[in-house]
Design an enzyme around this catalytic site. Structure first.
Site, short mmCIF file in Angstrom:
data_model
loop_
_atom_site.label_atom_id
_atom_site.label_comp_id
_atom_site.label_asym_id
_atom_site.label_seq_id
_atom_site.Cartn_x
_atom_site.Cartn_y
_atom_site.Cartn_z
N SER A 140 50.98 -23.56 -0.98
CA SER A 140 49.05 -23.64 -0.66
C SER A 140 49.30 -25.48 -0.56
CB SER A 140 48.13 -23.58 -1.30
OG SER A 140 47.74 -24.42 -2.22
N ASP A 141 49.14 -26.23 0.49
CA ASP A 141 49.17 -27.43 -0.23
C ASP A 141 47.76 -27.59 -0.65
OD1 ASP A 141 48.65 -30.31 0.89
OD2 ASP A 141 49.13 -29.69 3.07
N TRP A 142 47.46 -29.10 -0.65
CA TRP A 142 46.49 -28.88 -2.85
C TRP A 142 45.01 -28.94 -1.16
CZ3 TRP A 142 50.93 -28.94 -3.58
CH2 TRP A 142 51.37 -29.04 -4.96
#
Length: 831
Positions: free
Chosen positions: A234-236
């Site tokens: 995931s993106d953060w």
């Protein structure tokens, strides 16, 4: 001797399966979420060591985001895109891998391969190009270089994360042809040709489904069609729902320790909402990443320590890549290289513009690193010119609306205090920027932190009304000498947490001070540690400083007077960190402040005016026809000043070509929308026509077309021969034809040319099919071989949901830009 790669892959797979077989459900789930901001694990029961990820598009930050832990700063991705050179991208990848190993990171969050859909995209500087072929080829080369260095990559942001406004919630709507031929295309090429170990899911949704949960694009296209066997991370903070993320193919939720997986996923499996076989598939891919990176016991790493590439010199590599990226847009009367005309002796160079002394070496946000030093244009020129050449400097008006972090004249220390006022740790500060993410100095826990004090002395070098600024979000108290300048709250201007972090508000205060007299300064930031770190922990604020103000009119007049008496005037202009940064899109393409006026006034005073543009994305240049030369330097990294001196003085040639079309006026830009509509949707209504194809479709004339760039020599295109092999191309990147192009260097010095091959009829349907770099000495000819891939003669059939090969005939054209095409031929693909 290096073992056979297939044998090593088999051993890794066996080791992964053996580990997976002995793990219970909680242990498997423990592999699927971050332990902290940047790491996963360790999981001792799995023989799984600590796996560290790091931001890395233009330099590897490691786990600390602070000037006290410097990193080599490479030129921005747009600069790398301007090289049009896969070998340059691979070299950058090798250096990123070397930096990652030095920093203890196993995976870099790079490359960024979203497209330059519109120049208003705020993160434009972090992506390579407006064209999917150029983007995909360079991205694959960088992936190859990084992974040859034994470090994983995660090309990002999959997919359609091409603007910043409402990026967490925006729902991109694009038809299947647009997605396939443009936005998915770079990812497909990288997955099929470079085999990245990871990929990052974007924040945004595509056609109603967020990318961290997109079963069709993640499991169907990415894994099912393309054969991706790596980790989808995931993106953060981009993972939002336990069941939908697991079923949607998201392997790793970052950051930790609190994610949608963990106990939530264990419960979902036990309640029958997620099959355990799904968890097995996710865990297997994370274990494979650990094996490849060398942190899984019993599994051979993808690159053994003895097989690592030879070390690179970071400074020399950054300098060479920067010079290769510079694009010479205009060069009237051979104004460049400086001193190249014996009839016009060079005795004095008048330099103007704040970026000449304070350049932007890189863009803001995830791409930002803190280099050990930054070479400026002034540094580079003064070190390189002969002793009898004088270099003078006038800064002109300051285009920034925010003050820079306090540096010159300041000696500062950051002290961390607990909730009980006890001192917990101290950290020396290189400047007034305090930024800690995921971890605090001295191992202090965020939950124990009560406040941070930035204290020290300021010794000015001139009398007058200096400016001090507080920049951040939260409560601050600023004291200078015996004065209390501020005690209050600063509130964010946006609901976007990234914007609050990367572009926080600022308050400015005046301090009368005398040269040589030290003034004590103290900036206190009150922190509730439990609120500062519920997800991953973040402290970010700045003490800014500005020298006493000189009126802009006077600064312009000084620059004009200085230029009028010089042999050459060099004006350096550029964007600021407010106008180009992650977290915010652009609302104008104009240069900030009064920089256009500065250029116009200097050019009127000196006809031999050279302008250097220090920007990561297109800017308007209303003065471009009134100056002798325009050199585009992008965000050139830590060695940008030295590289500019090399190019300006002719020691190196400006080797770059535009990776994106530059407009003459904002009203001409064919694709402009970056703001979602009232329903949160952003329609890609232009379809597959962005960049040069959109300009051709609109019938508008930009300032400079995609692919444009001049050098210090001339080239003749002498012959084009198209050869069709007898075999049949199986994969989309197998060759269906080879174009052999003979070019000759007709100038008086060695040079570099980028040969560009376009396929299709004149107009919006013509697109880049292949490209290659040619180098030759003066007078010599060289043959360049360009492989035309099967995908270049295919179109996505939205009705049949498949690629269809078009038999042709296909017009082929080669030349120097999307519109400067010198030779043509036809390619016919048999039915």
């Amino acid at each position: 001797m290096v073992k056979d790669m297939s044998e090593m892959s088999d051993k890794r797979a066996e080791a992964v399966d053996a580990v997976l077989a002995r793990l219970d459900l909680p242990a498997k789930v423990a592999l699927l979420g971050g332990a902290d901001m940047w790491s996963v694990g360790p999981v001792p029961s799995a023989g799984f060591g600590r796996l560290v990820l790091s931001d890395g598009p233009a330099g590897v930050r490691g786990e600390d985001w602070t000037p006290e832990d410097p990193s080599v700063a490479l030129p921005s991705p747009t600069a790398l895109g301007a090289t049009w050179d896969p070998e340059a991208a691979r070299l950058a990848g090798l250096l990123l891998a070397q930096e990652a190993r030095r920093k203890g990171a196993h995976v870099v969050l790079a490359p960024t391969v979203n497209l330059h859909r519109t120049p208003y995209g705020g993160r434009h500087f972090e992506a390579y190009a407006e064209d999917p072929v150029l983007t995909g080829v360079l991205g694959a080369a960088l992936v190859t270089g990084v992974q040859e260095g034994g470090v994983g990559t995660t090309p990002k942001h999959y997919v359609a994360n091409d603007s910043e406004t409402d990026r967490y919630t925006v729902d991109v709507h694009a038809d299947s042809r647009t997605l396939r031929e443009l936005y998915l295309a770079p990812f497909e090429r990288m997955v099929r040709t470079a085999r990245p170990w990871g990929l990052m899911a974007a924040y945004n949704s595509v056609d109603g489904t967020t990318m961290s949960e997109h079963d069709v694009l993640n499991n169907g296209v990415l894994r099912g069609e393309w054969g991706f066997d790596g980790v989808l991370v995931s993106d953060w903070t981009g993972a939002r729902d336990t069941v939908r993320c697991a079923l949607g193919g998201l392997d790793l939720a970052m950051p930790g320790p609190h994610t949608v997986y963990g106990e939530h996923l264990v419960a979902a499996v036990r309640e029958g909402r997620v099959p355990e076989e799904t968890v097995d598939a996710l865990a297997r891919r994370v274990l494979l990443l650990a094996a490849r990176a060398g942190v899984l016991e019993g599994a051979p790493p993808a690159v053994a320590p003895g097989d690592l590439p030879a070390p690179l010199d970071g400074e020399e590599t950054a300098r060479a890549l920067a010079a290769r990226s510079f694009v010479l847009l205009r060069n009237e009367r051979n104004a460049l290289p400086l001193g190249g005309d014996a009839a016009r002796p060079l005795r004095r160079i008048a330099v103007a513009g704040l970026p000449a002394a304070h350049p932007r070496f890189g863009g803001g946000g995830s791409a930002q690193v803190f280099p050990p030093h930054v070479s400026t244009v002034l540094d580079g020129l003064r070190a390189a010119v002969p002793e009898d050449v004088t270099v003078t400097y006038e800064p002109g008006p300051d285009p920034r609306s925010r003050l820079a972090p306090a540096a010159d004249g300041f000696a500062l220390t950051a002290t961390l205090f607990g909730l009980d006022d006890a001192e917990l740790a101290r950290a020396a500060q290189a400047d007034g920027s305090v930024r800690w993410m995921g971890a605090l100095p001295g191992g202090v826990a965020f939950g124990d932190l009560g406040r941070v004090e930035l204290t020290g002395e300021f010794t000015p070098d001139e009398d007058g009304a200096h400016r001090l600024a507080v920049r951040g979000v939260g409560h601050f108290r600023l004291e200078a000498g015996d004065r209390l300048l501020f005690d209050g709250e600063l509130h964010p201007d946006s609901e976007d947490p990234a914007a609050a972090f990367l572009n926080p508000p600022q308050r400015v205060f005046t301090l009368d001070a005398h040269a040589g007299h030290a003034v004590p300064v103290r900036l206190v930031h009150s922190v509730n540690g439990k609120e500062a770190g519920p997800l991953f922990g973040l402290i970010s604020f700045e003490l800014g400083h500005g020298a006493p103000v000189v009126p802009d009119d006077e600064l312009i007049e000084r620059a004009v007077r200085d230029a009028a008496d010089a042999d050459v005037a060099l004006v350096v202009v550029g964007t600021t960190d407010e106008s180009e940064s992650e977290g915010v899109d652009r609302d104008t393409l104009a240069l900030p402040g009064r920089q256009d006026e500065l250029v116009a006034r200097v050019a009127a005073a000196n006809p031999d005016t050279v302008v250097v543009v220090n920007a990561g994305a297109p800017v308007l240049m209303p003065w471009r026809e009134r100056v002798a030369a325009v050199l585009l330097a992008w965000f050139p990294g830590q060695a940008g000043g030295s590289a500019l001196a090399d190019v300006l003085l002719g020691a190196a040639e400006p080797g770059g070509r535009l990776p994106t079309t530059w407009p003459a006026a904002e009203t001409d830009v064919p694709v402009r929308q970056v703001v979602p509509d009232g329903d949160g949707q952003l329609p890609y209504a232009e379809g597959p026509y962005i960049g040069y194809r959109a300009w051709a479709r609109a019938g508008s004339e930009p300032a400079y077309w995609f692919g444009h760039g001049l050098g210090y020599t001339e080239w003749a295109y002498e012959a084009l021969d198209v050869r069709v092999p007898s075999g049949t191309a199986e994969g989309p990147y197998d060759s269906v034809a080879e174009a052999v192009v003979r070019v000759r260097n007709t100038g008086g010095r060695p040079g570099r040319e980028v040969v560009q091959l376009y396929l299709g009829p004149e107009g919006a349907e013509r697109s880049l099919a292949a490209f290659a770099v040619a180098e030759a000495d003066a007078g010599d000819a060289v043959e360049v071989r360009l492989a035309v891939p099967l995908r270049a003669v295919q179109r996505w059939d939205a009705t049949g949901e498949c690629w269809r090969t078009e038999s042709g005939p296909h017009p082929l054209s080669v030349g120097r830009s999307a519109t400067d095409l010198r030779l043509s031929a036809e390619l016919t693909i048999p039915d």
